[in-house]
Scaffold this active site. Sequence first.
Site, mmCIF file in Angstrom:
data_model
loop_
_atom_site.group_PDB
_atom_site.id
_atom_site.type_symbol
_atom_site.label_atom_id
_atom_site.label_comp_id
_atom_site.label_asym_id
_atom_site.label_seq_id
_atom_site.Cartn_x
_atom_site.Cartn_y
_atom_site.Cartn_z
ATOM 1 N N CYS A 289 -4.050 9.522 -24.722
ATOM 2 C CA CYS A 289 -5.117 8.790 -23.920
ATOM 3 C C CYS A 289 -5.860 8.047 -24.985
ATOM 4 C CB CYS A 289 -6.334 9.635 -23.309
ATOM 5 S SG CYS A 289 -7.109 10.597 -24.742
ATOM 6 N N SER A 322 -5.785 12.678 -27.995
ATOM 7 C CA SER A 322 -6.286 11.338 -28.018
ATOM 8 C C SER A 322 -5.543 10.628 -29.185
ATOM 9 C CB SER A 322 -7.632 11.750 -28.580
ATOM 10 O OG SER A 322 -7.558 12.103 -30.031
ATOM 11 N N ASP A 323 -5.926 9.075 -28.822
ATOM 12 C CA ASP A 323 -5.258 8.192 -29.933
ATOM 13 C C ASP A 323 -6.103 8.677 -31.213
ATOM 14 O OD1 ASP A 323 -4.172 6.322 -31.097
ATOM 15 O OD2 ASP A 323 -4.359 4.777 -29.627
ATOM 16 N N CYS A 324 -5.694 8.188 -32.177
ATOM 17 C CA CYS A 324 -6.282 8.746 -33.449
ATOM 18 C C CYS A 324 -7.184 7.687 -33.873
ATOM 19 C CB CYS A 324 -5.092 8.814 -34.600
ATOM 20 S SG CYS A 324 -3.652 9.556 -33.994
ATOM 21 N N ALA A 326 -9.658 8.319 -31.473
ATOM 22 C CA ALA A 326 -10.581 7.862 -30.200
ATOM 23 C C ALA A 326 -11.600 8.843 -30.168
ATOM 24 C CB ALA A 326 -9.653 7.823 -29.119
#
Length: 806
Positions: A289, A322-324, A326
């Site tokens: 995401c 999660s995107d790093c 986020a």
Amino acid sequence: MAPSSRHLLLLLLATTLIVPSASSHDDGGAGKAVYTKVCDESRFEAAGLVMSRYPYCNASIPYADRVHDLIGWMTVEEKVSNLGDWADGAPRIGLPPYMWWSEALHGLSSTGPTTKFDDPKKPRLHSGRAAVFNGTVFANVINSAASFNETLWMSIGQAISTEARAMYNLGKSGLTYWSPNINVVRDPRWGRALETPGEDPYVVGRYAVNFVRGMQDVPGHAGAGVDPMSRPLKTAACCKHYAAYDVDDWYGHNRFKFDARVEERDMVETFQRPFEMCVRDGDVSSVMCSYNRVNGIPACADARLLSGTIRRDWGLHGYIVSDCDAVRVMALNATWLGYTAVEASAAVLKAGLDLDCGMSWIVQDGKPVMDYLTSYGMEAIRMGKMREADIDNALTNLYMTLMRLGYFDGMSKYETLNEEDICTDQHKSLALDGARQGMVLLKNDDNLLPLNAEKHAAVSIRGPHAEAPEKVMDGDYTGPPCRYVTPLEGISKDVKIAHAANVTIYFGGINMHIEREGNDREDILLPKNQTEEILRVAEASPNPIVLVILCGGGVDISFAHGNPKIGAILWAGYPGGEGGQAIADVIFGRYNPGGRLPLTWFKNKYIHQIPMTSMALRPRPDHGYPGRTYKFYDGPEVLYPFGHGLSYTKFRYELTDATKGATVKISAAGRHCKRLSYKAGTLHAAPSCPAIDVASHACEETVAFNVSVINHGDADGAHAVLVYTIPPREVAGAPIKQVVAFQRVFVKAGSAATVGFKLNVCKAFGIVEKTAYTVVPSGISAIHLENGDSSSPSSVSFPVKISFYA
Ligand SMILES: *[C@@H]1O[C@H](CO)[C@@H](O)[C@H](O)[C@H]1NC(C)=O
Ligand SMILES: *[C@@H]1O[C@H](CO)[C@@H](O)[C@H](O)[C@H]1NC(C)=O
Ligand SMILES: *[C@@H]1O[C@H](CO)[C@@H](O)[C@H](O)[C@H]1NC(C)=O
Ligand SMILES: *[C@@H]1O[C@H](CO)[C@@H](O)[C@H](O)[C@H]1NC(C)=O
Ligand SMILES: *[C@@H]1O[C@H](CO)[C@@H](O)[C@H](O)[C@H]1NC(C)=O
Ligand SMILES: *[C@@H]1O[C@H](CO)[C@@H](O)[C@H](O)[C@H]1NC(C)=O
Ligand SMILES: *[C@@H]1O[C@H](CO)[C@@H](O)[C@H](O)[C@H]1NC(C)=O
């Protein structure tokens, strides 16, 4: 434990325990297979544990039960400490730490903390293991997309996963890769266009499916009838960034705060479509995401998008990451609902996130930037904001994936891969072939190209990219390439380079200072001084020059297209380690270019008509809003349309089975009919059943046809056939046309190849109506093919009448 001391401990653990059986690595022999797995008796013994006491290591028990057993042993603290990408494991019960974050966008990448190529300048940490300095760097994804060759996309995934397995065996990489990037290029200014397969959701989706299957599928275990929950994985791929993520930083609108205001129709039709294909057809084992918000809610905290759509509707078998970083961004930057770190952590887990990627190696204010779930999870539990059952659920998704990867039991098929399987001749030639397949010939007046090595005994080379360094040719998300050929080196192999030659090749374009992650463009022009230099060089040259453009997103080179002194223009993208050779092969005619643009190249004027932050795809003439992509924009500000691409030969189409049209009758009994809007004055009365809802229909009808691709020029060559459908012209708000199938074929000069297509009526003729239902409209749609070659255009169209009966 405070984040900083925990981090120190992690670092210590990581160096000793990250590789499950460290001792087996000290075999001293380079070239000898080294293999690691969790469930190794000697590992347990060394830790003073008896493996047989742990059913999670019993290979005769189903994965789900083993995972249940594993989680059952863990304390709540241990569970929480495994919700971040740099996971602690639970050494007490034999589970080692695991680092989840590896990248493989177009080859193994050094991005992230896990994949480590050796540094020739530094002494090796593990003297017993073979050093690996380089990996195969394929052309950037936008290049590969231009080939429209699904076999190529899958082959690249297969080669990368082989190198990944080899690196894993050597303790230098993980098994979980956060690639591909499948966001649709909605706006030409987006800085990450180079990482993606372009602007068409279907093409992007097919790229995703093929790349993912190449990365993941273990031969013999991919077909029907294989249990998707235990199907083995070669490596785990991840489709990112979900959803509606395509603004990085544009005049202060940055991805961390951006709220993408998206209509549900655009969501289904454009932004989610590649992800749906990736999950349903690619059976990807992970989705990431994104940072941004979608209609107010941060994507990673949106239960409808995560648990609802990805997991329930599409049936993901795997984990959501999660995107790093986020989750931290949500609390600190998006400041969503004023959530504290604890509340943000609780919200994402509840929404369906399984893993929080942090930025553990970045130190800010003297402290490492940890992921939030492991840092604040315990507090969230104590405060009653997070349920242990939700943690168990997340861990189940994570360990099921690791089980399928053979992390626990090994995977004999891949155990012997080692440094000799990286940068093999086969992989290097695939990289070269891929780079050639993606080259797009944009202009070729009087057949200036290909150059003839005899006739053009000497060429003069100009321009900033003639000796483009690796970081230009390789693009981003890359590691050190096996071999690196600059354009100049590639050209030099054939020719003599001279200052006073009668042909000049100018290597221009842009680079990652201008378009990159975190940086969108403000205009889509070349740098002003480069434009001026190209014009000067062209003017001074006795003969028309050749212009080679390196870039990911399109650039407005109208000045060159309209200039008779610039005879040929070749788009080379960012073609990777073998790029210089690939360019030379095309320029000297050893390879006939067959690539077609996977995105529209707009004129710069277009971007002044549309703010980058407006998400809508459809035009609003009353608001002066022009619409986006070839599917919705038909204004004058297009330099090269989607699908544009010339060849050294000429291709013509003929419909071989002489279909003048097809009629499909669908029973409307028991179907849900949907209303459509019609353009004013096109119909006397709307049909009683204007369209049927695809979700309520079995969708078994097909339309099949054969087209003959005739090569009537004098060079052999490959051609990508793109098949579009055109919705009934009276339907308002429908796409102008949409790609529904494509196939690249090789045809010898003077001969023909027959290509057959069988289109599923729902998939090919479906459109998304206003309220976001996918429907098949009644009326006359069309199938349309055009060869993309403006110098020798050929097209075929035929109507398909779709009607419903009661
Ligand atoms: C592994 O599981 C199988 C099936 O339940 C059982 O028969 C076997 O005894 C187990 N092995 C060990 C070492 O416990
Ligand atoms: C996010 O917020 C933190 C804390 O206020 C700040 O230091 C950082 O610069 C912000 N990052 C961005 C990209 O705005
Ligand atoms: C291989 O990688 C090393 C280390 O990064 C680099 O110095 C070398 O130039 C690379 N080799 C090639 C051929 O690019
Ligand atoms: C370039 O020069 C060579 C040798 O002088 C000549 O044979 C050839 O015709 C020239 N080509 C063009 C395009 O003028
Ligand atoms: C254009 O200007 C930039 C910045 O001064 C310079 O680095 C670059 O080399 C110039 N490019 C050309 C083609 O002259
Ligand atoms: C296309 O050609 C194949 C091979 O000749 C043939 O079997 C098939 O029936 C043709 N398809 C159609 C729609 O005519
Ligand atoms: C498609 O790619 C594969 C793999 O690189 C290659 O073997 C094949 O020739 C390509 N097809 C065409 C028509 O170019």
